[in-house]
Design a protein around this motif. Sequence first.
Motif, PDB file in Angstrom:
ATOM      1  N   LEU A 165       4.478  15.117   1.105  1.00 27.82           N
ATOM      2  CA  LEU A 165       3.125  14.294   1.455  1.00 27.82           C
ATOM      3  C   LEU A 165       2.173  14.420   0.340  1.00 27.82           C
ATOM      4  CD1 LEU A 165       2.500  15.231   5.309  1.00 27.82           C
ATOM      5  CD2 LEU A 165       4.214  13.599   4.164  1.00 27.82           C
ATOM      6  N   SER A 166       2.694  14.953  -0.930  1.00 27.56           N
ATOM      7  CA  SER A 166       1.523  15.102  -1.958  1.00 27.56           C
ATOM      8  C   SER A 166       1.203  13.896  -2.577  1.00 27.56           C
ATOM      9  CB  SER A 166       2.146  16.156  -2.836  1.00 27.56           C
ATOM     10  OG  SER A 166       3.346  15.623  -3.453  1.00 27.56           O
ATOM     11  N   ASN A 167       1.977  12.882  -2.317  1.00 30.87           N
ATOM     12  CA  ASN A 167       1.767  11.395  -3.237  1.00 30.87           C
ATOM     13  C   ASN A 167       0.905  10.738  -2.344  1.00 30.87           C
ATOM     14  OD1 ASN A 167       2.886  12.208  -5.503  1.00 30.87           O
ATOM     15  ND2 ASN A 167       4.906  11.442  -4.852  1.00 30.87           N
ATOM     16  N   LEU A 168       0.515  10.938  -0.807  1.00 28.34           N
ATOM     17  CA  LEU A 168      -0.323  10.191  -0.134  1.00 28.34           C
ATOM     18  C   LEU A 168      -1.353  10.492  -0.164  1.00 28.34           C
ATOM     19  CD1 LEU A 168       2.328  10.297   2.771  1.00 28.34           C
ATOM     20  CD2 LEU A 168       2.468   8.645   0.892  1.00 28.34           C
ATOM     21  N   ASP A 169      -2.361   9.396   0.385  1.00 26.37           N
ATOM     22  CA  ASP A 169      -3.869   9.889   0.527  1.00 26.37           C
ATOM     23  C   ASP A 169      -4.063  10.346   1.921  1.00 26.37           C
ATOM     24  OD1 ASP A 169      -4.346   7.919   2.976  1.00 26.37           O
ATOM     25  OD2 ASP A 169      -4.029   6.319   1.513  1.00 26.37           O
ATOM     26  N   ALA A 170      -5.255  11.153   1.873  1.00 29.37           N
ATOM     27  CA  ALA A 170      -5.480  12.194   3.101  1.00 29.37           C
ATOM     28  C   ALA A 170      -5.282  11.456   4.525  1.00 29.37           C
ATOM     29  CB  ALA A 170      -6.704  12.352   3.069  1.00 29.37           C
ATOM     30  N   ARG A 171      -5.556  10.327   4.681  1.00 29.39           N
ATOM     31  CA  ARG A 171      -5.425   9.899   6.129  1.00 29.39           C
ATOM     32  C   ARG A 171      -3.971   9.396   6.187  1.00 29.39           C
ATOM     33  NH1 ARG A 171      -9.276   4.909   8.013  1.00 29.39           N
ATOM     34  NH2 ARG A 171     -10.838   6.602   7.809  1.00 29.39           N
ATOM     35  N   LEU A 172      -3.447   9.015   5.296  1.00 29.88           N
ATOM     36  CA  LEU A 172      -1.787   8.779   5.332  1.00 29.88           C
ATOM     37  C   LEU A 172      -0.973  10.022   5.485  1.00 29.88           C
ATOM     38  CD1 LEU A 172       0.293   6.435   5.655  1.00 29.88           C
ATOM     39  CD2 LEU A 172       0.335   6.506   3.059  1.00 29.88           C
TER      40      LEU A 172
END
Length: 352
Positions: A165-172
């Motif tokens: 999940l490291s490439n996703l923004d916080a909400r996503l």
Amino acid sequence: MTTNAGSVTFQNVRKSFGSFTAIHDLSLTVEPGTLVTLLGPSGCGKTTTLRMLAGLEHPTSGRILIGGKDVTMLPANERDVSMVFQSYALFPHMNSLDNVAYGLESSGLPRRQARQKAEHGLELVGLAGMGGRLPAELSGGQQQRVAVARALVLEPQVLLLDEPLSNLDARLRRRVRTEIRELQQRLQFTAVYVTHDQDEALAVSDQIIVMKDGEIAQQGSPRELYEAPASPFIADFIGEANVVPCEVIDVSGNEATVSIEGLQHIVPARGARPGRNQLAVRPSAITLEPAETAAFPGRISHAAYLGDHIEYEAETSGGTLFIVDPSVDRPLAPGTRVAIGLKNRGIAIIAQ
């Protein structure tokens, strides 16, 4: 899609790179159908451990077993594991269906069957009808789910997820980690998940293995690690904590009476003995009272409004405390003198 969940066992595994030892005598077990997270700061050895499980690195000594079979020296393509990489590694020129079917076709499955299984894989991760889209036409979360589907359709004994999940923004990240957990529980596959994000580990895991300097610092369920940290490192790494000195005054059964700056409080004993010790105090377990009350004194040195709570730092004779206060309607200005109190939950003696 059938369930093919296998166990994972590391037996006294050691990994060295020249004179540097990255993993020291590691032994652990992952039960079939569970999701276990390797958690720790950069350089702790979690990614090296995952790479050894995947067959991308081989241990210097020790054994690795998958489903009871010794795979220590087997190459990656003979291990019956699938990996979801941090970068997703989707082929940009292939649509989602072709990306998911690629591994199946490469393994010799007829194209028609491969595409049927790929369609089912996309349906499992909530992307039914989106097989014709290229990766560039998908959101980050959708790309991540395509990568998971591509791994799952191979029906591996173990699914490996490397910082997925490291490439996703916080909400996503919050939404997709929920989807991964729900999918794992529904399909009951075995998963080994690597992250440095404590909240992520708490949210998705059956068991968490916290690593430090190539060794296991503590392992257990999310609740066990949060509520019963074995060291100041664990207390501060699994959620924030104030580590404060205390005096264990009395132990009676499963309860201990402790004194912090003269304030007495009852906490789970956890094998403690009378004498000097340390407490892990969660920021949300601290209350701020008017200065004239019986709790021990402090002074607000910093305040930050964050919408649904206020973060404070308070100076006390025992050091600086970090405090999370939901009382946003009565903010305290820096310089305000207060009395520090404690709630009944969120406080634990640190195991010695």
